[in-house]
Design an enzyme around this catalytic site. Structure first.
Site, PDB file in Angstrom:
ATOM      1  N   SER A  71      84.943  73.943 -13.692  1.00  0.00           N
ATOM      2  CA  SER A  71      86.195  73.215 -13.751  1.00  0.00           C
ATOM      3  C   SER A  71      86.507  72.920 -15.215  1.00  0.00           C
ATOM      4  CB  SER A  71      86.145  71.956 -12.879  1.00  0.00           C
ATOM      5  OG  SER A  71      87.430  71.423 -12.700  1.00  0.00           O
ATOM      6  N   HIS A 118      87.865  74.818  -4.773  1.00  0.00           N
ATOM      7  CA  HIS A 118      87.445  74.471  -6.129  1.00  0.00           C
ATOM      8  C   HIS A 118      85.941  74.246  -6.232  1.00  0.00           C
ATOM      9  CE1 HIS A 118      88.330  73.527 -10.223  1.00  0.00           C
ATOM     10  NE2 HIS A 118      87.774  72.341 -10.134  1.00  0.00           N
TER      11      HIS A 118
END
Length: 175
Positions: free
Chosen positions: A32, A143
């Site tokens: 991320s 994610h």
């Protein structure tokens, strides 16, 4: 990336000075924002011998409208069609010819937070330049990678990538 890069490099220099890290066997990586910063770091320095970027962004222009951060992008950089030069200047994608560090890219195929578009574009650009890179897309993952077999695969790939580039040479020259 600017201040964050300075922080990362100061920390690296500090642990090298302490004798904790070997300056000839440095790796960098993250997921991320850690992946976003990794992409930025490897465009600014070749000090790292291996890098892993997961769920990262690299072409900020491509993100506009494909991720859900339009307000944040606009607040930081302005509208892309009105401030394209800044968007391109800050995007690691437009500096990928500076990347010499072997780079493993990973992402979730269903990630709407940081779409795989970023990793795919970076991968294709690095391949076009003949750089050492791999791309792994985990199907139906968002994610975060949650399917247990994919989680194991991800960690196995981390170890294999860093072993390949960071493990000390043996007397016979094999890693």
């Amino acid at each position: 990336g600017n201040k964050d890069f300075a922080d990362v490099m100061a920390a690296v220099d500090h642990v090298i000075a302490m004798g904790v890290a070997d300056p000839e066997r440095l790796g960098v990586g993250g997921w991320s924002y850690g992946g976003i910063l990794t992409d930025y770091v490897v465009t600014k320095t070749g000090r790292f011998k291996a890098a892993i970027a997961g769920a990262s962004e690299t072409n900020y222009l491509a993100n506009y409208g494909t991720d859900h951060y339009q307000r944040e992008w606009e607040a930081e950089l302005g509208l892309p069609w009105k401030n394209a030069e800044l968007w391109m200047h800050l995007s690691p994608f437009f500096q990928l010819d500076k990347i010499t560090t072997p780079l493993l890219l990973l992402c979730g195929g269903a990630d709407v937070n940081v779409p795989c578009l970023n990793s795919e574009q970076l991968f294709q650009g690095l391949r076009r330049l003949g750089r050492d890179t791999e791309l792994v897309i985990y199907p139906e993952q968002y994610h975060s990678i949650e399917k247990p077999t994919y989680v194991k695969d991800r960690y196995d790939r981390y170890l294999a990538w860093y072993d390949k580039y960071l493990k000390p040479q043996t007397a016979a020259g094999a890693r």
